[in-house]
Design an enzyme around this catalytic site. Structure first.
Site, PDB file in Angstrom:
ATOM      1  N   ARG A 290       3.028  32.206  70.307  1.00  0.00           N
ATOM      2  CA  ARG A 290       3.621  32.127  69.044  1.00  0.00           C
ATOM      3  C   ARG A 290       4.445  33.536  68.775  1.00  0.00           C
ATOM      4  NH1 ARG A 290       0.747  28.490  65.648  1.00  0.00           N
ATOM      5  NH2 ARG A 290       0.056  26.895  66.768  1.00  0.00           N
ATOM      6  N   HIS A 519      48.328  49.092  25.962  1.00  0.00           N
ATOM      7  CA  HIS A 519      48.662  47.941  26.826  1.00  0.00           C
ATOM      8  C   HIS A 519      47.910  46.684  26.304  1.00  0.00           C
ATOM      9  CE1 HIS A 519      49.916  51.038  29.475  1.00  0.00           C
ATOM     10  NE2 HIS A 519      50.706  50.287  29.742  1.00  0.00           N
ATOM     11  N   HIS A 557      52.233  40.242  31.762  1.00  0.00           N
ATOM     12  CA  HIS A 557      52.303  41.347  32.644  1.00  0.00           C
ATOM     13  C   HIS A 557      51.102  42.517  32.545  1.00  0.00           C
ATOM     14  CE1 HIS A 557      53.983  43.688  29.296  1.00  0.00           C
ATOM     15  NE2 HIS A 557      53.899  44.807  29.952  1.00  0.00           N
ATOM     16  N   ASP A 668      59.566  46.312  29.375  1.00  0.00           N
ATOM     17  CA  ASP A 668      58.256  47.069  29.444  1.00  0.00           C
ATOM     18  C   ASP A 668      58.442  48.385  28.595  1.00  0.00           C
ATOM     19  OD1 ASP A 668      55.704  47.182  29.940  1.00  0.00           O
ATOM     20  OD2 ASP A 668      55.754  48.189  31.946  1.00  0.00           O
TER      21      ASP A 668
END
Length: 790
Positions: A290, A519, A557, A668
């Site tokens: 085993r 942002h 973006h 931007d």
């Protein structure tokens, strides 16, 4: 039998390579075969004739001819006769114990000994066991305990301890061996020749004890030389074949490792199959009944397993059953000790060992006799324990089993490490999916939000002001989504997108902008408005796909912007920096855009063909990446050179991509082209973000650059002057050269540069810059639906 038939038989024997000498050698090594043949095939009359012939010779003495054959210390003749037989025995996995016993029988003849005893090492190499060969008809070889390896007991124990050959003429008178030979016939024994059997690499494997009875001539030096030569040859032969066995086993192991590696990489999800594969080979490697593999939970100080060898086979392969996981303390049992200490344990009798934990046997209903337990070590820590249970051939696991298993355990560590790593990955994936599900729920707009946008009406005054480059969306926060719908319909037509999908998309994009100072959602709509103004003032220059893609790119973006620069994320090994090594945030913004498009009911481009869909996604990707200011400088320089040399061609796709990239930068940065109060307020928002990043750097003991140091806020006007001259003015100058209708952007930028110069000089700047178009009306505005026809 006729002469013809006799000749045919001899010829047949010669054809098979048999000779009289080889047959005699075989029968010398296998006397039981001769006994069986005589008892079954030879008549009593023939046996009587043999006995009469035998009585004419000394019964206890071997024939001079037989003795002389084995007294040559170089074993000339015998080696050649027996070599092929011995190699065949060893190559086919023959029992070394029985083979050495047979060779010892030959040495007994060569030394004219009355008898011999062959000893082998016990389970822990600290005791001796006398070897008992199998019976004539049946039975298995046995090892009978003969006592510990220590001096002051028997001559065999003494030789095993010292590893030196001893020739004793009278053992009963030798005080070194109070127990003599330790054999039952020891009282009849007088002279003893005892030799250690040592391998070519110096390992002791057994003891050969030759003896003569009282009244016989004692052994002499020549007998010792003959016995030593025979054993030396036998040891070398056995070692040589064992080395070959080892190489074959190593080749087998290498093939197995390659097979397992292939299995793992071909089907990485089947970790249980991989572990089964390993456990099957481990069982075969040490011939165990085993096998069990336990993993270590260091946090809870437990061993656990859910894969068990149930002792059954299917198509010749062991069956492993996956059951409910069992756990037990690392403080319990042999496996627990191995996990704690990292030491190999070889237990010959499990139930006699107090460390053995019987709980596993009670759980499985299996009886454990002996155990070989090996730690699986990775990075200096025990991560698992492999336990081999019940040696099939032999009373317990040997030292060779230990050595073979140690080599195999290294690969077990690799496999288990991969299994654990894969488990962690799967667990992380589950966490990720749950997190994404939660995020999706909280980042998708509600039905009330997008349905409200569909019903929204935009005031007519705003519809007029939107056409101006310097239009400020600031006062109309609740109308920003409607303003974007209006710009889409004015620029691309009311049927360019399904209104429901467009409204869903816009409101979900809004939800995915974070509440950072600059942002944010306001900045997104502001940038989109600037692009709208450029497209409206350069009508016919851009395709429908470009107009759609650029407006969507501007809105998205800065999706999920965290208020930190790319350099900050890369410097401090943020996970996003690991995902995207260049243009980190820009790539993330595009990824978020695609994620929203993939949400149910949000794909505004679903009506496009597959090629058009790929084109518009590429337009969006390039446009968003272009907002990385680090890419702007090289792009503007190339465009300036093309413009000056007259080589710029908008029908050239690479030139066109560069122009679009410059347009994205201009949009931007468009806060520098608004009316002065708007520009100055926006600058405050920008610096709020810069200073927050600088504060984080200070917390980490790093001095930020002046632009991000709130302690140097007095240097802001001078910093803005540098930014305008180095970045903004050149950007709008080149854009105006290529697209002349964008000149208002350059003029407004120059006006704001003058305002910053006034701030530096300390002059009053509280004034509006005059711009084209009518002044804001104070009358009640006319209402217009956002779905305006061209």
């Amino acid at each position: 039998m006729s002469n013809d038939s006799t000749e045919g038989t001899v010829g047949s024997c010669n054809a098979t390579g048999l000779t009289d000498e080889k047959v005699k050698a075989y029968l010398s090594l296998h006397p039981q075969v001769l006994d069986e043949f005589v008892s079954e095939s030879v008549s009593a009359e023939t046996v009587e004739k043999w006995l009469k012939r035998k009585t004419n010779k000394a019964k206890d003495e071997p024939s001079p001819k037989e003795v002389s054959r084995y007294q040559d210390t170089n074993m000339q003749g015998v080696v050649y006769e027996l070599n092929s037989y011995i190699e065949q025995r060893l190559d086919t996995g023959g029992d070394n114990h029985l083979l050495l016993y047979e060779l010892s029988s030959i040495i007994r003849i060569a030394t004219k000994a009355d008898g011999f005893a062959l000893y082998f090492l016990g389970e822990c190499n600290n005791s001796l066991c006398v070897f008992i060969p199998p019976g004539m008809k049946e039975g298995q070889p046995r090892l009978i305990p003969a006592g510990p390896i220590t001096q002051g007991t028997t001559i065999s124990a003494y030789v095993a301890k010292s590893r030196k050959t001893l020739l004793v003429e009278d053992i009963l008178g030798d005080e070194r061996f109070p127990r003599g030979t330790g054999l039952e016939s020891g009282t009849r024994i007088q002279s003893v020749l005892c030799l250690p059997i040592v391998t070519a690499i110096g390992d002791l494997i057994g003891i050969l004890e030759l003896y003569r009875h009282w009244g016989k001539e004692a052994f002499c030096l020549s007998h010792q030389e003959v016995a030593t030569a025979n054993l030396a040859w036998a040891s070398v032969a056995i070692h040589q074949v064992q080395v070959c066995r080892g190489l074959a086993k190593q080749t087998e192991l290498n093939d197995f490792l390659l097979d397992v590696s292939k299995t793992y990489f071909d089907n990485i999800v089947a970790i249980d199959s991989l572990l089964e594969h390993i456990m099957i080979y481990a069982k075969n490697l040490v011939n165990a009944d085993r096998c069990a593999l336990f993993q270590v939970d260091h946090k809870n100080k437990e061993l656990y397993s859910d894969l068990f060898d149930i002792g059954e086979e299917k198509e010749g392969k062991p069956i492993f059953k996956k059951t409910k996981e069992i756990r037990f303390s690392i403080e319990k049992g042999i496996a627990g000790q191995v996990a704690r200490t990292g030491e190999v344990l070889n237990i010959p009798d499990a139930y006699a060992d107090p460390r053995f934990n019987r709980e596993v046997d009670l759980y499985t209903g299996y009886t454990t006799r002996n155990i070989l337990c090996m730690p699986i070590v990775s990075r200096g820590s025990v991560i698992g324990v492999v336990q081999m249970v019940n040696k099939i051939s032999g009373s317990a696991f040997s030292k060779t089993d230990e050595n073979n298993f140690k080599m195999f355990a290294v690969f077990c560590a690799l496999a288990l490490h991969c299994a654990n790593m894969y488990h962690r990955i799967r667990h992380s994936e589950c966490i990720y999916r749950v997190t994404m599900e939660k995020l999706s729920y909280h980042s998708i707009c509600t039905s009330e939000e997008w349905q409200g946008l569909m019903r929204f009406n935009l005031p007519a005054r705003i519809c007029r002001d939107i056409e101006l480059f310097h239009f400020d969306i600031g006062p109309f926060e609740n109308m920003w989504p409607g303003i974007f719908v209006y710009m889409i319909h004015r620029s691309c037509g009311t049927s360019c997108f399904e209104l429901e999908k467009l409204c869903r998309f816009i409101m979900s994009v809004k939800k995915n902008y974070r509440r950072v100072p600059y942002h944010n959602w306001k900045h997104a709509v502001t940038v989109a408005h600037c692009m709208y103004a450029i497209l409206q003032n350069n009508n016919g220059l851009f395709t429908d796909l470009e107009r759609k893609g650029l407006l969507i790119a501007c809105l998205c973006h800065d999706l999920d912007h965290r208020g930190f620069s790319n350099s900050y994320l890369q410097k401090f090994d943020h996970p996003l920096a690991a995902l995207y090594s260049t243009s980190t945030m820009e790539q993330h913004h595009f990824s978020q855009t695609v994620s929203i498009l993939q949400l149910e009911g949000h794909n505004i481009f679903s009506t496009l063909s597959s090629s058009e869909y790929e084109q518009v996604l590429e337009i969006i990707r390039k446009a968003i990446i272009a907002t990385d200011l680090a890419l702007y400088f090289g792009n503007r320089k190339q465009l300036e050179e093309m413009y000056q040399t007259g080589s710029l061609n908008l029908h050239n796709q690479s030139h066109r991509d560069r122009v679009i990239g410059l347009m994205m930068t201009a949009c931007d940065l468009c806060s520098v082209t608004k009316l002065w109060p708007v520009t100055k307020l926006t600058a405050n928002d920008i610096y709020a973000e810069f200073w927050a990043e600088g504060d984080e750097m200070k917390k980490l003991g790093i001095q930020p650059i002046p632009m991000m140091d709130r302690d140097k806020r007095d240097e802001v006007p001078q910093g803005q002057l540098g930014f305008y001259n180095a970045v903004a003015i050149p950007c709008y100058t080149t854009l105006t050269q290529i697209l002349p209708p964008t000149e208002p952007l350059l003029k407004a930028c120059r006006d704001n540069l003058n305002q910053w110069e006034k701030v530096i000089r300390g002059e009053e700047t509280a004034m509006w810059i005059s711009g084209p178009g009518p002044a804001p009306s104070k009358s009640t505005p006319e209402k217009l639906n956002v779905k305006v026809e061209d």
